[in-house]
Design a protein around this motif. Sequence first.
Motif, PDB file in Angstrom:
ATOM      1  N   THR A  16       0.859  -1.183   0.000  1.00 15.28           N
ATOM      2  CA  THR A  16       0.000   0.000   0.000  1.00 15.28           C
ATOM      3  C   THR A  16       0.895   1.232   0.000  1.00 15.28           C
ATOM      4  OG1 THR A  16      -1.663  -1.180   1.301  1.00 15.28           O
ATOM      5  CG2 THR A  16      -1.852   1.228   1.188  1.00 15.28           C
ATOM      6  N   ARG A  17       0.850   1.980  -1.078  1.00 18.06           N
ATOM      7  CA  ARG A  17       1.730   3.131  -1.232  1.00 18.06           C
ATOM      8  C   ARG A  17       1.064   4.396  -0.706  1.00 18.06           C
ATOM      9  NH1 ARG A  17       6.063   1.932  -4.680  1.00 18.06           N
ATOM     10  NH2 ARG A  17       5.910  -0.174  -5.550  1.00 18.06           N
ATOM     11  N   GLY A  18       1.817   5.163   0.097  1.00 24.37           N
ATOM     12  CA  GLY A  18       1.323   6.404   0.662  1.00 24.37           C
ATOM     13  C   GLY A  18       1.527   7.583  -0.269  1.00 24.37           C
ATOM     14  N   ASP A  19       0.820   8.670  -0.005  1.00 22.17           N
ATOM     15  CA  ASP A  19       0.889   9.866  -0.855  1.00 22.17           C
ATOM     16  C   ASP A  19       2.221  10.584  -0.761  1.00 22.17           C
ATOM     17  OD1 ASP A  19      -1.727   9.376  -1.622  1.00 22.17           O
ATOM     18  OD2 ASP A  19      -2.589  10.676  -0.065  1.00 22.17           O
ATOM     19  N   LYS A  20       2.928  10.430   0.365  1.00 17.83           N
ATOM     20  CA  LYS A  20       4.149  11.203   0.597  1.00 17.83           C
ATOM     21  C   LYS A  20       5.424  10.391   0.381  1.00 17.83           C
ATOM     22  CE  LYS A  20       2.033  14.310   4.012  1.00 17.83           C
ATOM     23  NZ  LYS A  20       2.143  14.837   5.394  1.00 17.83           N
ATOM     24  N   GLU A  21       5.310   9.242  -0.253  1.00 21.15           N
ATOM     25  CA  GLU A  21       6.475   8.365  -0.347  1.00 21.15           C
ATOM     26  C   GLU A  21       7.635   8.969  -1.135  1.00 21.15           C
ATOM     27  OE1 GLU A  21       6.139   4.293  -1.234  1.00 21.15           O
ATOM     28  OE2 GLU A  21       4.739   3.882   0.388  1.00 21.15           O
ATOM     29  N   ALA A  22       7.332   9.661  -2.235  1.00 24.19           N
ATOM     30  CA  ALA A  22       8.402  10.260  -3.027  1.00 24.19           C
ATOM     31  C   ALA A  22       9.138  11.324  -2.210  1.00 24.19           C
ATOM     32  CB  ALA A  22       7.838  10.865  -4.311  1.00 24.19           C
ATOM     33  N   GLU A  23       8.382  12.120  -1.462  1.00 25.30           N
ATOM     34  CA  GLU A  23       8.974  13.157  -0.612  1.00 25.30           C
ATOM     35  C   GLU A  23       9.805  12.543   0.502  1.00 25.30           C
ATOM     36  OE1 GLU A  23       7.367  16.592   2.510  1.00 25.30           O
ATOM     37  OE2 GLU A  23       6.017  15.765   0.989  1.00 25.30           O
ATOM     38  N   THR A  24       9.287  11.464   1.094  1.00 25.74           N
ATOM     39  CA  THR A  24      10.010  10.785   2.174  1.00 25.74           C
ATOM     40  C   THR A  24      11.305  10.163   1.669  1.00 25.74           C
ATOM     41  OG1 THR A  24       7.928  10.306   3.321  1.00 25.74           O
ATOM     42  CG2 THR A  24       9.845   8.998   3.935  1.00 25.74           C
ATOM     43  N   ALA A  25      11.252   9.523   0.506  1.00 19.95           N
ATOM     44  CA  ALA A  25      12.450   8.911  -0.071  1.00 19.95           C
ATOM     45  C   ALA A  25      13.508   9.976  -0.351  1.00 19.95           C
ATOM     46  CB  ALA A  25      12.103   8.169  -1.351  1.00 19.95           C
ATOM     47  N   ARG A 337      15.747   2.426  -1.510  1.00 19.76           N
ATOM     48  CA  ARG A 337      16.369   2.201  -2.815  1.00 19.76           C
ATOM     49  C   ARG A 337      17.256   3.371  -3.241  1.00 19.76           C
ATOM     50  NH1 ARG A 337      13.193   1.284  -8.558  1.00 19.76           N
ATOM     51  NH2 ARG A 337      15.036   1.500  -9.882  1.00 19.76           N
ATOM     52  N   GLN A 338      16.700   4.581  -3.316  1.00 13.59           N
ATOM     53  CA  GLN A 338      17.488   5.734  -3.758  1.00 13.59           C
ATOM     54  C   GLN A 338      18.611   6.064  -2.775  1.00 13.59           C
ATOM     55  OE1 GLN A 338      15.179   9.185  -4.784  1.00 13.59           O
ATOM     56  NE2 GLN A 338      13.592   7.989  -5.810  1.00 13.59           N
ATOM     57  N   ALA A 339      18.325   5.894  -1.473  1.00  6.49           N
ATOM     58  CA  ALA A 339      19.330   6.226  -0.459  1.00  6.49           C
ATOM     59  C   ALA A 339      20.545   5.314  -0.566  1.00  6.49           C
ATOM     60  CB  ALA A 339      18.710   6.125   0.928  1.00  6.49           C
ATOM     61  N   TYR A 340      20.330   4.019  -0.779  1.00  4.50           N
ATOM     62  CA  TYR A 340      21.449   3.090  -0.905  1.00  4.50           C
ATOM     63  C   TYR A 340      22.241   3.358  -2.182  1.00  4.50           C
ATOM     64  CZ  TYR A 340      20.452   0.029   3.079  1.00  4.50           C
ATOM     65  OH  TYR A 340      20.306  -0.475   4.337  1.00  4.50           O
ATOM     66  N   GLU A 341      21.545   3.695  -3.271  1.00  5.29           N
ATOM     67  CA  GLU A 341      22.238   4.026  -4.512  1.00  5.29           C
ATOM     68  C   GLU A 341      23.124   5.257  -4.321  1.00  5.29           C
ATOM     69  OE1 GLU A 341      19.103   4.528  -7.310  1.00  5.29           O
ATOM     70  OE2 GLU A 341      18.853   2.378  -7.697  1.00  5.29           O
ATOM     71  N   MET A 342      22.581   6.283  -3.639  1.00  2.06           N
ATOM     72  CA  MET A 342      23.343   7.496  -3.387  1.00  2.06           C
ATOM     73  C   MET A 342      24.573   7.205  -2.543  1.00  2.06           C
ATOM     74  SD  MET A 342      24.222   9.876  -0.954  1.00  2.06           S
ATOM     75  CE  MET A 342      23.060   9.419   0.347  1.00  2.06           C
TER      76      MET A 342
END
Length: 363
Positions: A16-25, A337-342
């Motif tokens: 279940t994906r939340g509305d703020k997930e992109a901002e949180t990531a 995902r993005q944090a580990y890549e960074m």
Amino acid sequence: MVQSPAPIRYDPSVETRGDKEAETAKGLKSALHDIMNTTSEDYGHAVRGVHAKSHGILEGTLEVMADLAPEYAQGLFAAPGRYPVTLRISTNPGDLIDDSISLPRGLAMKVIGVEGERLPGSEGEVTQDFIMVNGPVFAAPDAESFLSNLKLLAKTTDRAEWAKRGISAVFRGAEKLVEAVGGESITLKTMGGAPNVHPLGETYYSQTPYRFGDYVAKFSLAPVSEHLSQIAGTIIDTSEGDNPIRRAVDRTAREGEAEYEFRVQLCRDLDTMPVEDPTVEWSEEASPYVTVARLRLPAQAAWSDEKAEKVDEAMRFSPWTGLAAHRPLGSVNRARRQAYEMSADFRSKVNGCPIHEPKRGAA
């Protein structure tokens, strides 16, 4: 005997994906970047944004068992086989803290020579990473809470060691009081109240759920060798010398072959075994862990400059490195995902050392 319900089949709808997930990531990536900026300036060298300090680097073989039941013969474990493995034992924070500051232990395992459809970002590779901690549940119920915790951790980065040691001692005392009345505080342990246990005697857990081929599961790695069972829960004296945890791991690793069981716990009820809240421990009575592979580590030195160069400097571990059949699930994993890549890109750029994924085949 009550028969367990059938395992839940994987479908994208289990998340279940939340509305703020992109901002949180984005916030998680930024907080981790801040930690790495601070530490790289302090050390003149970039280290990982989390689990910066390693206590042991070990090599061995993962042997997938034959004749597994169909629901356990999935993904990497679909057929019997033997794979080279690299393990990295660590402690949570993104700075190289004194060993007396007691925090949860981490274990990252890279399985080499794994063929199959890949997760996005790991195309063309032949490795499967498993990221675990020595506790069954995660410290935050969702990605937003995880970000809040990381921001709090970031505020302690680059602070005086003596203060951290004092806080850790206070938190360990508080955790003992909580446990004395039959409780446990994940928050206290995460902030420095975890017992300073020997890493090789611990059982490790994925904490967050993953796709397991046709199903949904969590993973565990448990020691079964007699000499490892004897040190389970053993407290390491960190009062003398440099890197006492690393020395303890090295001594134990040299004693003889170590064996662990890789275990899988299938999700059988999405209400009581939720995908999106990793603070909920899945009932082992409702769905026991089942052994699907054995990890064997021959007697070896657990630390050397050569191993550190190969693994600490030039290797990355990420829950998003692996097969599509073992896709990380839940908001915490999606935000990672993005944090580990960074983190890997930052280390590579600052240190001038490209990240190398092993390419050799199965043993």
